[in-house]
Design a protein around this motif. Sequence first.
Motif: not given
Length: 255
Positions: A209-213, A229-234, A179-188, A135-137, A28-30, A84-86
């Motif tokens: 993997v995270g972003g927009g899940i 699997v990372v979820v935050g925004n939701y 390797l972090y494959l991200d669409a960015g927080s709150g991704a559509k 590595g962050y993508l 969980l991303l806080v 930390l995910f700074p």
Amino acid sequence: MIENNDNKLISRLVSTFGYKRFAPQFWLLVDPDKIKESSLHLLSETAQSLGVDAILVGSSILLRSPVEDVIRIFKANSEIPIILFPGGKTQLCSLSDAMLFLTFLSSRNPRWLIEEQVLAASDVKSLGIPTIPTGYLLFESGITTSVGFFSTTPPLPRDKPELAVAHGLAAQFMGMRALYLDAGSGAKKAVPLKIIKSVRENVDLTLIVGGGIRSPELSANYAKYADVVVVGNYFEEEGKLDKLSEFAERVHSAR
Ligand code: 1GP
């Protein structure tokens, strides 16, 4: 590869540590700026029993709450690992169990490729925070996310898995561990599943993997290939914390 084992040093240096696949995890991303005080207390007491494997703490831009305030509350109420995910060197905290030591590999901005890391390195050492070289993508996601805005160069395209694989292999050959494959927080739009599948088939690194899940089903689909699997925004939305255990269960039973 050296076959006759004449030179043990070089044989050892060219051998990989080897990626090992564990059961998929749900993190969980806080975001310290976005989490409500009441949710923070509730989560610190219940997240672990609801199946969350770790809490990621960080933000692309931190305006208000120091990372440490959030971590203290979790540490006071549970044993859940805090990672930390700074978004930069101001987001360090010695109370965390580990940090993703990130290189923003899909950016071409030297600030995120090496400058921030150099500025943070001495503090990371003196605070004694265990590092996970990562590595962050960032992938194109239908909107400009905060991290996309700060990266200043384009995200990876959604329809070119070979580019994602090449970046992942570069991370592997540079000695990174994840390797972090991200669409960015709150991704559509979340990262396309076919990208995760291609990277899994070609890259021997722990895949996050995270972003927009926004659904347990999608989380489960990712967990077939990814390790985390990372979820935050939701879960920042009112009333959504009730779904935490469903997400966690679906991830844990995905394969
Ligand atoms: C963002 O991958 C994380 O970097 C989580 O994304 O907040 O959209 O779930 P969400």
